[in-house]
Scaffold this active site. Sequence first.
Site, PDB file in Angstrom:
ATOM      1  N   GLY A 274      -6.183  -2.685   0.207  1.00  0.00           N
ATOM      2  CA  GLY A 274      -5.790  -0.820  -0.381  1.00  0.00           C
ATOM      3  C   GLY A 274      -3.901  -1.226  -1.444  1.00  0.00           C
TER       4      GLY A 274
ATOM      5  N   ASN B 113       1.501  -1.609  -0.359  1.00  0.00           N
ATOM      6  CA  ASN B 113      -0.144  -0.395   0.010  1.00  0.00           C
ATOM      7  C   ASN B 113       0.608   1.095   0.082  1.00  0.00           C
ATOM      8  OD1 ASN B 113      -2.094   1.698   0.306  1.00  0.00           O
ATOM      9  ND2 ASN B 113      -3.023   1.174   2.069  1.00  0.00           N
TER      10      ASN B 113
ATOM     11  N   ASP C 219      -1.149  -0.671  -4.721  1.00  0.00           N
ATOM     12  CA  ASP C 219      -1.774   0.274  -5.470  1.00  0.00           C
ATOM     13  C   ASP C 219      -0.269   0.193  -5.901  1.00  0.00           C
ATOM     14  OD1 ASP C 219      -0.061   1.532  -3.962  1.00  0.00           O
ATOM     15  OD2 ASP C 219      -1.187   3.095  -3.003  1.00  0.00           O
TER      16      ASP C 219
ATOM     17  N   ASP D 258      -5.562 -13.128 -20.326  1.00  0.00           N
ATOM     18  CA  ASP D 258      -5.824 -14.215 -19.929  1.00  0.00           C
ATOM     19  C   ASP D 258      -6.750 -15.002 -20.799  1.00  0.00           C
ATOM     20  OD1 ASP D 258      -7.271 -14.797 -17.111  1.00  0.00           O
ATOM     21  OD2 ASP D 258      -9.145 -13.880 -18.296  1.00  0.00           O
TER      22      ASP D 258
ATOM     23  N   ASN E 278      -5.957   6.094  -0.943  1.00  0.00           N
ATOM     24  CA  ASN E 278      -6.378   6.124  -3.008  1.00  0.00           C
ATOM     25  C   ASN E 278      -6.828   4.766  -2.152  1.00  0.00           C
ATOM     26  OD1 ASN E 278      -4.600   4.193  -2.800  1.00  0.00           O
ATOM     27  ND2 ASN E 278      -3.413   5.143  -4.810  1.00  0.00           N
ATOM     28  N   ASP E 279      -7.044   4.353  -1.243  1.00  0.00           N
ATOM     29  CA  ASP E 279      -7.752   3.198  -0.477  1.00  0.00           C
ATOM     30  C   ASP E 279      -9.475   3.008  -1.372  1.00  0.00           C
ATOM     31  OD1 ASP E 279      -5.305   2.372   0.092  1.00  0.00           O
ATOM     32  OD2 ASP E 279      -5.968   2.161   2.168  1.00  0.00           O
TER      33      ASP E 279
ATOM     34  N   GLU F 189      -2.938 -17.225 -21.809  1.00  0.00           N
ATOM     35  CA  GLU F 189      -2.925 -18.173 -20.678  1.00  0.00           C
ATOM     36  C   GLU F 189      -3.699 -18.972 -20.822  1.00  0.00           C
ATOM     37  OE1 GLU F 189      -5.205 -18.242 -16.713  1.00  0.00           O
ATOM     38  OE2 GLU F 189      -6.849 -17.651 -17.817  1.00  0.00           O
TER      39      GLU F 189
END
Length: 622
Positions: free
Chosen positions: A177, A152, A179, A344, A157-158, A373
């Site tokens: 949180g 964090n 980032d 993905d 900006n959480d 993937e």
Amino acid sequence: MKSFRNYVITLMTVLLASFSVLASDATTTNSANNKSKAPVINQVEPAFWWAGMKTPSVMLMVHGVDLASTEVTIDAKDIKINEVKSLDNANYVFIDLDISKAKAGTYPITFTRGKKKTVINYELKERNKETKAQGLDQSDVMYLIMPDRFVNGNPDNDSSDKLVQKADRSDRGGRHGGDIAGVTSKLDYINDLGATTVWLTPFLENNQPGWSYHGYAITDFYQADARHGDNAEYKNMVSEAHKRDMKVVMDLVFNHIGNGHLWMKDLPSQDWIHQWKEFTKTNYKGETISDPNASEYDRKIMQEGWFDGHMPDLNQDNPYLAKYLMQASLWWIEYAGIDGIRMDTYPYNKKEMMSEWVSYVLNEYPDFYIVGETWLPGATWESYWKTGGKNRDGFNTTLKSISDFPVWDALNKTWRDHWSITEVYKTLTEDFLYDDAGQNKIFMDNHDVDRAFGSFKKDLPNMKLATTFLLTTRGIPQIFYGTEILMAKGGDHGDLREDFPGGWAGDERDAFTKEGRTDDENEYFDYIRTILQWRKNSEAITGKLKHWVPFNEVYAYQRYTDNSSVFVVINNNLDEQTFDTARFEEALKGKTSGKDILTGKTISFDGKMTIPAKTAYIIELK
């Protein structure tokens, strides 16, 4: 309770899709009311582009109110409009611009309805001089990070007023949180560990009511999630990585979106997503795509069924959607200067479109790295998706790198289930199915499977042996954040994706430091770091692989080029082993000793070699 929540999510998704139909019809019905008003434009994507790209055109998706009833013009000599197209929904227009002769600058695009006009100034920028798009090879090692669970770096900006899910570190499915700023702050740590490349799971906006932390339910393809930071912070992270001679791989999803996406409130067209009379989930059977005997029913469910109730499945048969997705990837490469993309759920997408996408990217950036993937049960199925494969249905993908799940499976059979180390050997004997197995991404664990140390029953000697193999065999290794400190959880995704200790103010310990790690953690940290740092300067690790049939649970192989050679011996036996070395002469070539990079000791093998139980040697042959 969980099943009821999934039912509610599914019901809401279906209702949202139905609402989009009504909204589209209402827009058409009320178009007459808009003729006396200036055209309303809410969004233009991509917001800007670049002059001088090899690709001669760019398609703008413009969203507003009844834009289909407008006339679209551009007053410029070096740009022309190839096409203006509206689909089912009059709120969208797709503008295809010929920019082959355009220079950097601002170009006014006018939307006219009757006597009313609205002008947007579209910018073509100069090319990003920092874009390297340098790609990856076998000298690289990826460090996979789930940013919400790593560090964090900016507690401010959480949570975000504009995004639904708020921070709650006590919730394993919640936002914790972590980032982009946190990742940037630990680039020196990752570099010192010895990894050469940072791979973040998707950092783009996921405006979902729950389980939004993982990033795979994208609600905006052009914006970082505000709880991770912003686009500029990501671009800065890439720049900081490059300053350290490190690379960055971005994680993208083309197969599905989150149901919080604007499109699910106002679909551009009814075939933008795969719609069903009732909610239909994919069967997750990627092998049906290559299976010549598969039913069309099973193939359809595989590719058109939704990945989950809150993840609408995108229909890449729609050429405008396909172009939108391809452009979004190119935008991030040029804007942020990334070196690779991990795609993905690769086989869930329309295979022809994905092959076209890879060629589209490589046309612009020939050295760029793309890995799909491909979670499939064996090399037979994996090889279908890799370029160079001789597929009897005539399909030849342009994808160079796949996620080598067969190697992961062999590692687990050997050191989780206590099968013979021959399983690892046998898996590599199938490399004839690939054009270049050295491009495969190999791993012990990742964000979707149990952590390796836990899978190996917290057996440190076995963990070391598996690590030695991973980092010295053919392929491009990937390690999961926390592997280096023996994080061991599994089962629920929210648990195995646990927070890195020391990444949050007030954590009980800081495992980023030696003082914050246990003795076992430091022992393993030093072990993996030794191999990773050695790899950075090893020419042999970029070369060919030659291996010998295992005996008494001893597996030996050589990595070599014309100028460099390393001989690896792994004793998976519970006893010390002594053996003749004559069978390895084509690797040893008369040499009778070499340096073990793990211990710094000289290993002698004048006719015979002795290796302790549960030990590996990485012997440089000079």
